[in-house]
Design an enzyme around this catalytic site. Structure first.
Site, mmCIF file in Angstrom:
data_model
loop_
_atom_site.group_PDB
_atom_site.id
_atom_site.type_symbol
_atom_site.label_atom_id
_atom_site.label_comp_id
_atom_site.label_asym_id
_atom_site.label_seq_id
_atom_site.Cartn_x
_atom_site.Cartn_y
_atom_site.Cartn_z
ATOM 1 C CE LYS A 41 -4.288 13.466 10.902
ATOM 2 N NZ LYS A 41 -4.107 14.162 9.486
ATOM 3 N NE ARG A 60 -3.324 17.336 2.693
ATOM 4 C CZ ARG A 60 -3.104 17.043 3.762
ATOM 5 N NH1 ARG A 60 -1.975 16.364 4.172
ATOM 6 N NH2 ARG A 60 -3.711 17.582 4.901
ATOM 7 C CE1 TYR A 102 18.268 -12.770 7.719
ATOM 8 C CE2 TYR A 102 16.856 -11.130 9.120
ATOM 9 C CZ TYR A 102 17.224 -12.552 8.816
ATOM 10 O OH TYR A 102 16.152 -13.473 9.149
ATOM 11 C CG MET A 115 9.035 -9.708 11.142
ATOM 12 S SD MET A 115 8.272 -11.132 10.327
ATOM 13 C CE MET A 115 8.746 -10.581 8.472
#
Length: 358
Positions: free
Chosen positions: A35, A130, A255, A303
């Site tokens: 998956k 779950r 940053y 990014m």
């Protein structure tokens, strides 16, 4: 700037990891869980390498379609089962198997009028809370499913462990015993163990093991790497240095100016960032390799770019390979610095990263 971030998938590692799983499983059948695009490694390429598995586990019918289109004839199990009644016909068409975990899915099956027998896995909730039915309903539900003409009589009984990676925790033992008590004397194969269950709970081996992370060489236990259990990482993520700058003591980098240079130093800039899937949460001090030399992330991940402390890599030059994780730098180590798990790192690699195979 051209993008040089590359995820290299090691197919032999996948094959060898599957062989090790088989050895540990001691005769149990192996479901290879593929998956999330095979945990970010690429569904089709990984299924090809793992073609020796007895079944594939997927999260969606769409993944089952991709596997059938690629020519795989193994059993394919949709781990969350059908979402709508219309899914049942598509599952039959593709010869997929359905995990049945909720009353609404049982109602879909009971409302059917005919159809080829569908193979189903009846999921019991023994403590994960779950998906799954209460264990005390196992006999009733098994009987209801077995009575349906459109359901294959060979029903597999399954559960899912909540903390099998905590080898000293007794919850897994209690889940195992609760499952065995609830399914006593019922016909059908049993499927209990995930990757951690395979490693730490031999009494829960059952007829099937459902293995995901271990196949990709990823750890399932805190403080351990896949290699600690004899598994090899199947992905190496690399990029290249695109700049080296000399920054003075006291100057700040990145940053938010979160990193202050403690001395005059060389700062490397690598062509990778959170747009490629490298975690923004990776803190200053997260290790990388520049060539074979150790270096660390400094400042905030942006990014497209990553800034690196090159003081331990004095020979580094523009164009050098930067390794973010792989056999020489476990993804688990990077994940620990980023406050996450290795599964999230590999699943998070984005589409702009180039993929290669070895």
């Amino acid at each position: 700037m051209s993008r040089s971030a590359t995820a290299t998938i090691h197919l032999d590692a996948l094959r060898n990891n599957l062989a090790r799983v088989r050895a540990l499983a001691e005769g149990a059948k192996v479901m290879a869980v593929v998956k999330a695009d095979a945990y970010g490694h690429g569904l089709e390429r990984c299924a090809r390498a793992l073609s020796g598995a007895d079944a594939f586990g997927v999260a969606s019918i769409a993944d089952g379609l991709r596997l059938r289109a690629a020519g795989h004839r193994q059993r394919i199990v949709v781990l969350s089962g059908p979402d709508a009644a219309s899914d049942l016909a598509e599952m039959r068409r593709l010869q997929l198997e359905a995990v049945i975990h909720h009353e609404s899915q049982l109602a879909m099956l009971e409302a059917e009028h005919g159809g080829d027998p569908l193979k189903v896995w009846l999921k019991l909730d023994t403590g994960m809370h779950r998906l799954g039915f209460p264990p005390e309903r196992a006999r009733e539900l098994h009987a209801r499913l077995a009575a349906l003409p459109a359901v294959d009589k060979a029903i597999v009984l399954m559960t899912h462990f909540a903390s099998s990676d905590e080898f000293e925790d007794d919850l897994t033992a209690r889940q195992t015993q609760g499952f065995l008590d609830a399914t006593k004397d019922l016909p059908g194969e049993r499927a209990l163990s995930n990757s951690a269950g395979l490693l730490g709970w031999p009494q829960a081996r059952g007829n099937w093991v459902r293995v995901g992370g271990l196949l990709y060489g990823l750890s399932v236990a805190e403080g351990k790497t896949g290699a600690d259990f004899g598994f090899a990482p199947a992905m190496t993520l690399t990029t290249r240095l695109v700049a080296i700058n000399r920054i003075a003591r006291g100057e700040r980098v990145g940053y938010g100016a979160t990193y202050e240079c403690p001395e005059n130093m060389r700062i490397g800039v690598a062509a990778i960032g959170y747009g490629d899937g490298y975690p923004r949460s990776a803190k200053s001090g997260t290790p990388v390799l520049v060539g074979d030399a150790p270096a660390t992330v400094i400042g905030r991940v942006s990014m497209d770019l990553l800034t690196l402390d090159l003081r331990n890599a004095p020979d580094a030059k523009v164009g050098d390979v930067v390794t973010l994780w792989g056999p020489q730098l476990p993804a688990e180590t990077v994940a620990d610095h980023a406050g996450t798990i290795s599964y999230e790192l590999t699943c998070g690699v984005t589409r702009r990263v180039l993929f290669a195979e070895t």
